[in-house]
Design an enzyme around this catalytic site. Structure first.
Site, PDB file in Angstrom:
ATOM      1  N   GLY A  11       0.887  -1.165  -0.115  1.00  0.00           N
ATOM      2  CA  GLY A  11       0.159   0.114   0.166  1.00  0.00           C
ATOM      3  C   GLY A  11       0.916   1.243   0.078  1.00  0.00           C
ATOM      4  O   GLY A  11       0.485   2.356   0.552  1.00  0.00           O
ATOM      5  N   ASP A  63      -1.969  -7.795  -5.454  1.00  0.00           N
ATOM      6  CA  ASP A  63      -3.182  -7.627  -4.284  1.00  0.00           C
ATOM      7  C   ASP A  63      -2.913  -8.519  -3.135  1.00  0.00           C
ATOM      8  O   ASP A  63      -2.762  -9.794  -3.084  1.00  0.00           O
ATOM      9  CB  ASP A  63      -4.361  -8.486  -5.127  1.00  0.00           C
ATOM     10  N   ASN A  90       1.246  -2.474   5.223  1.00  0.00           N
ATOM     11  CA  ASN A  90       0.439  -1.072   5.556  1.00  0.00           C
ATOM     12  C   ASN A  90      -0.792  -1.207   4.884  1.00  0.00           C
ATOM     13  O   ASN A  90      -1.651  -0.521   4.902  1.00  0.00           O
ATOM     14  CB  ASN A  90       1.297   0.016   5.157  1.00  0.00           C
ATOM     15  N   SER A 142      -4.404  -0.597  14.088  1.00  0.00           N
ATOM     16  CA  SER A 142      -5.170   0.672  14.432  1.00  0.00           C
ATOM     17  C   SER A 142      -5.431   0.612  15.855  1.00  0.00           C
ATOM     18  O   SER A 142      -5.798  -0.293  16.441  1.00  0.00           O
ATOM     19  CB  SER A 142      -6.250   0.631  13.389  1.00  0.00           C
ATOM     20  N   TYR A 155     -13.270  -4.141  10.401  1.00  0.00           N
ATOM     21  CA  TYR A 155     -11.892  -3.500  10.552  1.00  0.00           C
ATOM     22  C   TYR A 155     -11.443  -3.690  11.884  1.00  0.00           C
ATOM     23  O   TYR A 155     -10.127  -4.084  11.910  1.00  0.00           O
ATOM     24  CB  TYR A 155     -12.176  -1.971  10.221  1.00  0.00           C
ATOM     25  N   ALA A 157     -11.826  -6.035  14.008  1.00  0.00           N
ATOM     26  CA  ALA A 157     -11.552  -7.414  13.817  1.00  0.00           C
ATOM     27  C   ALA A 157     -10.402  -7.816  13.078  1.00  0.00           C
ATOM     28  O   ALA A 157      -9.481  -8.355  13.698  1.00  0.00           O
ATOM     29  CB  ALA A 157     -12.761  -8.226  13.427  1.00  0.00           C
ATOM     30  N   ILE A 188      -5.104   9.616  11.284  1.00  0.00           N
ATOM     31  CA  ILE A 188      -4.114  10.307  10.520  1.00  0.00           C
ATOM     32  C   ILE A 188      -4.761  10.849   9.260  1.00  0.00           C
ATOM     33  O   ILE A 188      -5.733  10.243   8.640  1.00  0.00           O
ATOM     34  CB  ILE A 188      -3.080   9.048   9.922  1.00  0.00           C
TER      35      ILE A 188
END
Ligand code: NDP
Length: 245
Positions: A11, A63, A90, A142, A155, A157, A188
């Site tokens: 990413g 991917d 990332n 996160s 997200y 989880a 961010i």
């Protein structure tokens, strides 16, 4: 300094990943970017990195949720760069919704990209790290994975899963001199948070009263990639202006 080291940043085309790629390159690392962006656009980013920092950089369209594609891409990077020393996981997506209305496909895709993507890349790079008896793995989690956030069951989880994965890998590979740590950013300023809603609502909750910058996360990633952090593994470091304390 990271002279002579090779870093993969997933990413790495934009947002936090791009800032990390730039920071590692500024410290002398060669950088391989993995992303889903258009090849021409990625080539521009890597050519800018090369000219700005006098390092080698290349981009690979892959991917991270595709196990076989990750394996093939890491094999190509290893051939092109002569090995891999640093892996920054990332790449990540959000598909927010309340749990009772969340589509199964949205739960699956977030787990596949965010969590399985980290597993795929660690698996693909792991043997190389073990052979070298050296590796730095940095997983971008996160605060959503630490505290849980409403609307982000998938997200949260996936990011909590990354924290468990980080600790298991740190224990498995510690004896081979491979460090594995996680960074847990708060809010961010990137495309991802632009899509979330009003900035003022976030600011009220953040003790430092400002959003983080991708460069803030990049500085921490650079520390975890450097020998200055050689005795830190299995750690989760919040970078959130105090939000989740
Ligand atoms: P962005 O959406 O700005 O960038 C994410 C990058 O990941 C994009 O270039 C995207 O490419 C790429 N990507 C998405 N899916 C895949 C995939 N399957 N394979 C390869 N590349 C992929 O996100 P941020 O920079 O904001 O976030 C980066 C990381 O930080 C994520 O893991 C995110 O969860 C985490 N994070 C971000 C926070 C924030 O406040 N911004 C807070 C906490 C954590 P493309 O769009 O072309 O598909």
């Amino acid at each position: 300094m990271l002279n002579g080291k090779t870093a993969i940043v997933t990413g790495g085309f934009r947002g936090i990943g791009a800032a990390i790629a730039d920071k590692l390159a500024s410290l002398g690392a060669n950088v391989a970017i993995i992303d889903m962006a258009e090849p021409d656009a990625m080539a521009e980013v890597t050519s800018n990195l090369e000219s700005a920092h006098n390092i080698k950089a290349a981009a690979y369209r892959c991917d991270v949720s595709d196990t076989e594609m990750c394996k093939e891409t890491v094999a190509r990077i290893t051939e092109d760069f002569g090995g891999v020393d640093i892996l920054v996981n990332n790449a990540g997506i959000t598909r927010d919704n309340l749990v009772v209305t969340m589509e199964e496909a949205d739960f699956d895709s977030v787990i596949d990209v965010n969590l399985k993507g980290c597993f795929n890349m660690i698996k693909a790079c792991g043997r190389g790290f073990i052979r070298k008896k050296y590796g730095k793995i940095i997983n971008i989690a996160s605060i959503s994975g630490l505290t849980g956030l409403p609307g982000q069951a998938n997200y949260s989880a996936s990011k909590a899963g990354i924290i468990g994965l980080t600790k298991a890998v740190a224990k498995e590979l510690g004896g081979k001199n491979v460090c594995c740590n996680a960074i847990a950013p708060g809010f961010i300023a990137t495309q991802m948070t632009q899509d979330l809603g009003s900035e003022e609502d976030f600011l009220k909750m953040i003790p430092l009263k400002k959003l983080g910058r991708p460069e803030d996360v990049a500085n921490l990633a650079a520390f975890l990639a450097d020998e200055a952090s050689d005795y830190i593994t299995g750690e989760v470091i919040r970078i959130d202006g105090g939000l989740a304390m």
